[in-house]
Design an enzyme around this catalytic site. Structure first.
Site, PDB file in Angstrom:
ATOM      1  N   HIS A  11      45.619  48.866  75.250  1.00 30.59           N
ATOM      2  CA  HIS A  11      46.340  48.338  74.085  1.00 30.59           C
ATOM      3  C   HIS A  11      47.150  47.109  74.483  1.00 30.59           C
ATOM      4  O   HIS A  11      47.139  46.087  73.803  1.00 30.59           O
ATOM      5  CB  HIS A  11      47.313  49.377  73.524  1.00 30.59           C
ATOM      6  CG  HIS A  11      46.652  50.473  72.772  1.00 30.59           C
ATOM      7  ND1 HIS A  11      46.169  50.299  71.493  1.00 30.59           N
ATOM      8  CD2 HIS A  11      46.386  51.740  73.104  1.00 30.59           C
ATOM      9  CE1 HIS A  11      45.639  51.431  71.082  1.00 30.59           C
ATOM     10  NE2 HIS A  11      45.752  52.331  72.050  1.00 30.59           N
ATOM     11  N   ASP A  68      57.805  46.010  81.500  1.00 31.17           N
ATOM     12  CA  ASP A  68      58.308  47.346  81.239  1.00 31.17           C
ATOM     13  C   ASP A  68      59.007  47.287  79.891  1.00 31.17           C
ATOM     14  O   ASP A  68      59.694  46.311  79.586  1.00 31.17           O
ATOM     15  CB  ASP A  68      59.277  47.808  82.346  1.00 31.17           C
ATOM     16  CG  ASP A  68      59.374  49.329  82.384  1.00 31.17           C
ATOM     17  OD1 ASP A  68      58.395  50.012  82.010  1.00 31.17           O
ATOM     18  OD2 ASP A  68      60.425  49.859  82.785  1.00 31.17           O
ATOM     19  N   LYS A 171      51.398  42.895  64.046  1.00 35.09           N
ATOM     20  CA  LYS A 171      52.344  43.384  65.069  1.00 35.09           C
ATOM     21  C   LYS A 171      52.535  42.321  66.156  1.00 35.09           C
ATOM     22  O   LYS A 171      53.656  42.060  66.589  1.00 35.09           O
ATOM     23  CB  LYS A 171      51.832  44.703  65.680  1.00 35.09           C
ATOM     24  CG  LYS A 171      52.758  45.257  66.749  1.00 35.09           C
ATOM     25  CD  LYS A 171      52.233  46.513  67.430  1.00 35.09           C
ATOM     26  CE  LYS A 171      53.097  46.857  68.641  1.00 35.09           C
ATOM     27  NZ  LYS A 171      52.553  47.928  69.481  1.00 35.09           N
TER      28      LYS A 171
HETATM   29  P1  IMP Z   1      55.672  50.560  79.053  1.00 38.06           P
HETATM   30  O1  IMP Z   1      56.699  50.388  80.070  1.00 38.06           O
HETATM   31  O2  IMP Z   1      55.269  49.276  78.400  1.00 38.06           O
HETATM   32  O3  IMP Z   1      54.495  51.379  79.510  1.00 38.06           O
HETATM   33  O4  IMP Z   1      56.322  51.364  77.869  1.00 38.06           O
HETATM   34  C1  IMP Z   1      56.968  52.595  78.058  1.00 38.06           C
HETATM   35  C2  IMP Z   1      56.806  53.433  76.820  1.00 38.06           C
HETATM   36  O5  IMP Z   1      57.418  52.772  75.719  1.00 38.06           O
HETATM   37  C3  IMP Z   1      55.347  53.649  76.403  1.00 38.06           C
HETATM   38  O6  IMP Z   1      54.808  54.762  77.015  1.00 38.06           O
HETATM   39  C4  IMP Z   1      55.477  53.848  74.920  1.00 38.06           C
HETATM   40  O7  IMP Z   1      55.826  55.179  74.645  1.00 38.06           O
HETATM   41  C5  IMP Z   1      56.648  52.961  74.559  1.00 38.06           C
HETATM   42  N1  IMP Z   1      56.141  51.646  74.086  1.00 38.06           N
HETATM   43  C6  IMP Z   1      55.988  50.514  74.803  1.00 38.06           C
HETATM   44  N2  IMP Z   1      55.520  49.523  74.031  1.00 38.06           N
HETATM   45  C7  IMP Z   1      55.376  50.053  72.794  1.00 38.06           C
HETATM   46  C8  IMP Z   1      54.916  49.518  71.562  1.00 38.06           C
HETATM   47  O8  IMP Z   1      54.534  48.349  71.414  1.00 38.06           O
HETATM   48  N3  IMP Z   1      54.920  50.370  70.523  1.00 38.06           N
HETATM   49  C9  IMP Z   1      55.331  51.658  70.618  1.00 38.06           C
HETATM   50  N4  IMP Z   1      55.742  52.205  71.745  1.00 38.06           N
HETATM   51  C10 IMP Z   1      55.779  51.408  72.831  1.00 38.06           C
END
Ligand code: IMP
Length: 195
Positions: A11, A68, A171
């Site tokens: 994604h 992150d 988005k």
């Molecule tokens: P990451 O560090 O980008 O992997 O994000 C950590 C967590 O934040 C992910 O596992 C999602 O649960 C949430 N997250 C990150 N980006 C999004 C987004 O664009 N939409 C919804 N949830 C997100």
């Protein structure tokens, strides 16, 4: 130009490739044959993004960027924040995370929240940080099937749809990650490599 984006989340890759367009080639961790469980042990988004980017540089030698993201909910003192992925505990999925968040928000009038993305870029031995934020509201029940993570319960300010209802293109125009990536691209487009 070619960069490693330190992720295997399809994604995120799609989102970032869409935003970057023809401008640069973005390769994933599996594209460079990295299947490691990269440590993310910091208690800040900045720390985790840097930790991932440094790991790739150190073990694979590539200049790269890593992100992150956290969902920061005002009434919960900015939780789940850096712990967004494992809010409901290790091994839990987005459904469990959203259930927990909605339960924590029961009876709370203030439903303001923001997604915050931090990108760490490592290039020519230097480190740079870019941030993107989108403000919004945690709605009371899930709506929509698109996106991922907390998208079905997050409605960005100025919209009547959740991220999960908006579709990828819409988005990408307003998202936290899009804003951070645009800052990264703005920086790189004027960047002069040191020799
Ligand atoms: P990451 O560090 O980008 O992997 O994000 C950590 C967590 O934040 C992910 O596992 C999602 O649960 C949430 N997250 C990150 N980006 C999004 C987004 O664009 N939409 C919804 N949830 C997100």
């Amino acid at each position: 130009m070619k960069f490693v984006f330190a992720t295997n989340n399809q994604h995120k890759l799609n989102e970032v490739r869409e935003i970057v367009g023809e401008w640069a080639e973005i390769v994933s961790l599996s594209d460079i044959d990295c299947h490691d469980d990269i440590p993310e042990t910091s208690d800040t988004l900045e720390g985790n993004a840097l930790q991932k980017a440094r790991y790739i540089k150190e073990h694979y030698g590539w200049d790269c960027f890593a992100d992150d993201t956290g969902l920061e909910v005002e009434a919960l003192n900015n939780a789940p924040g850096v712990y967004s992925a494992r809010y409901a505990g290790p091994g839990h999925d987005s459904e469990a995370n959203m259930r927990k968040l909605l339960a924590e928000m029961e009876g709370k009038e203030n439903r303001k929240a923001r997604f915050r993305t931090v990108i760490a870029l490592l290039v020519d031995g230097k480190e740079y940080i870019f941030e993107g934020i989108v403000q919004g509201t945690i709605i009371r029940e899930k709506r929509g099937n698109g996106g991922f993570g907390y998208d079905p319960i997050f409605q960005p300010d100025g919209f009547t749809e959740t991220f999960a209802e908006m579709g990828e293109e819409a988005k990408n125009r307003v998202s936290h990650r899009a804003r951070a990536v645009r800052r990264l691209i703005d920086f790189l487009s004027t960047y002069v490599p040191s020799v």
